[in-house]
Design an enzyme around this catalytic site. Sequence first.
Site, PDB file in Angstrom:
ATOM      1  N   GLU A  64     -38.679 -35.026 -24.044  1.00  0.00           N
ATOM      2  CA  GLU A  64     -38.946 -36.361 -22.948  1.00  0.00           C
ATOM      3  C   GLU A  64     -37.424 -36.535 -22.917  1.00  0.00           C
ATOM      4  O   GLU A  64     -36.641 -37.254 -22.347  1.00  0.00           O
ATOM      5  CB  GLU A  64     -39.706 -37.494 -23.986  1.00  0.00           C
ATOM      6  CG  GLU A  64     -39.531 -39.028 -23.347  1.00  0.00           C
ATOM      7  CD  GLU A  64     -40.303 -38.749 -21.742  1.00  0.00           C
ATOM      8  OE1 GLU A  64     -40.642 -37.590 -21.474  1.00  0.00           O
ATOM      9  OE2 GLU A  64     -39.826 -39.760 -20.666  1.00  0.00           O
ATOM     10  N   THR A  68     -39.062 -39.947  -3.965  1.00  0.00           N
ATOM     11  CA  THR A  68     -38.929 -39.440  -5.726  1.00  0.00           C
ATOM     12  C   THR A  68     -40.309 -39.285  -6.442  1.00  0.00           C
ATOM     13  O   THR A  68     -40.470 -38.621  -7.283  1.00  0.00           O
ATOM     14  CB  THR A  68     -38.350 -40.937  -6.334  1.00  0.00           C
ATOM     15  OG1 THR A  68     -37.839 -40.079  -7.799  1.00  0.00           O
ATOM     16  CG2 THR A  68     -38.975 -41.754  -6.061  1.00  0.00           C
TER      17      THR A  68
END
Length: 517
Positions: free
Chosen positions: A379, A505
């Site tokens: 992440e 997106t």
Amino acid sequence: MARTRSILALAACLPSAFALPHNTPIDLRSPAPQRRADLPSAEERTQAVVDVFRRSWEGYTEYAFPNDELKPVTNGFSNSRNKWGASAVDALSTALVMGQKDIVNEIIEYIPTIDYFETPTEVSLFETTIRYLGGMLSGYDFLNGPLADLADNKTNVEQLLKQSENLANAMSFAFDTPSGVPYNGLNFEDRTTDGGPNGLATTGTLVLEWVRLSDLSGNKTYAALTEKAESYLLSPKPATSEPWPGLVGTNIDPETGEFLDASGGWVGGTDSFYEYLIKMYVYDPERYAEYKDRWVLAADSTIEHLTSHPASRPDLTFVAMYNGKNLRLISQHLACFDGGNFILGGTVLGEQRYIDYGLELVEGCHETYTATATGIGPETFAWDEKNVPSDQSTFYNESGFYITDAGYQLRPEVIESWYYAYRVTGDPKYQEWAWDAFNDIIDTTEVGSGYSSIRDVNAEDGGGFTDFQESFWFAEVLKYSYLIHAPEAEWQVGKDGKNAWVFNTEAHPFQVFDGSK
Ligand SMILES: *[C@@H]1O[C@H](CO)[C@@H](O)[C@H](O)[C@H]1NC(C)=O
Ligand SMILES: *[C@@H]1O[C@H](CO)[C@@H](O)[C@H](O)[C@H]1NC(C)=O
Ligand SMILES: *[C@@H]1O[C@H](CO)[C@@H](O)[C@H](O)[C@H]1NC(C)=O
């Protein structure tokens, strides 16, 4: 992208997590598709992705629909996106490009039944725009266009546009501020807001969806509202909030339209503002030339000032964050969309140097995948030589980065950028990377009735499940994993800079403006 999802906002919406060992007996609804790492042909690869999509859909419809997300470990559900069936709406455009007619019709029969004026939870203007509005508008573009044959009922297709208008009308009070910069957090019941400030990405990642809605519906208000908000981002004030030309701060005051800081980068919270500058130009180069000019400034400043090579791996290229003119040598999985965005900009503008730079970024993000025990990237990560944790010294020396948050939340950005790299270069290496990553993701995240976020990409078994399957698993990871092996189609990214479609997106493709409306 699924994107801006500032890390904090995302962590807050995750259900309290707990881990089960990998082999906890679970009542499987349908047998997991076989992993076949040796699959040679494109058809077998696309079929493998479709199988995973169908298995995910079955688990979701069995245990979670019409709630927002499946909790695959416990066969439960969650509602982090207003309880309107986020996974169903997010899955529509993927079911369409995969030609899954039965699922397409299940979803478009459901969408007219959503009451977008009612929700038990706060509404994020940004998340709702990119997932729900984006999903419905993309469905409408496909089903009114090249995939019209997939819809059994034309009334349901028309409802996609009607429901898009309903949703935008329900949210439009967000823009009722002194400046016109919206608030992001909305309470529908009493029409109050979170009071701001708003973020760069949450403010600057609305315009593609709302302009498309204006162009399809004929109601010009949607475009006017978001273009007005965007105008403050294109001409940032005060001057100190733009440390280098085109690169701006993160927080904006909706009272004044002014920036409140000068820190940023291509990371969560700022990312898709830059992404949309060039995508608006792809959508309509006549109306959005100024957006393109701002993208060029940001891209040039990024190359000149934010490019960073880890001391232990000078062959790798990452983009640093900044606070004023001070660099911060940290990045995120979310930021790995940047390679694809540079490649898109390079093809559209005919500038090879942006393509070359984008391909360097793509290589850097590839390393974040191949260096870990699972083959999936973390992440967040960093490469600040002074702060390498002692237990990651060997890892840093070999890989060029160290892990600062080891989770994986079913994010798409790395595969997304490989998709652009493949489409533009035609180099099959990127298909191999995407195929390997897809298989590693399936091997590590498959559990119970679906696929779950995991805790540790650097533990062989993923370090445990958080029992959460994001809606963008359907919209993004599976779409890009499929399209990179899929046949030519008008919605595929064009290698010569000519694009008939542009992806929002959340990976929902919209038809570009054709000048007829
Ligand atoms: C199409 O769907 C609508 C609901 O959206 C329904 O009222 C109508 O009967 C359906 N038409 C057909 C031919 O099934
Ligand atoms: C156009 O959109 C605005 C903003 O949501 C809304 O207030 C208005 O009622 C819409 N106009 C029509 C004719 O639907
Ligand atoms: C990593 O590289 C640095 C600099 O070359 C060196 O000082 C350090 O001992 C290395 N760490 C390990 C664990 O190999």
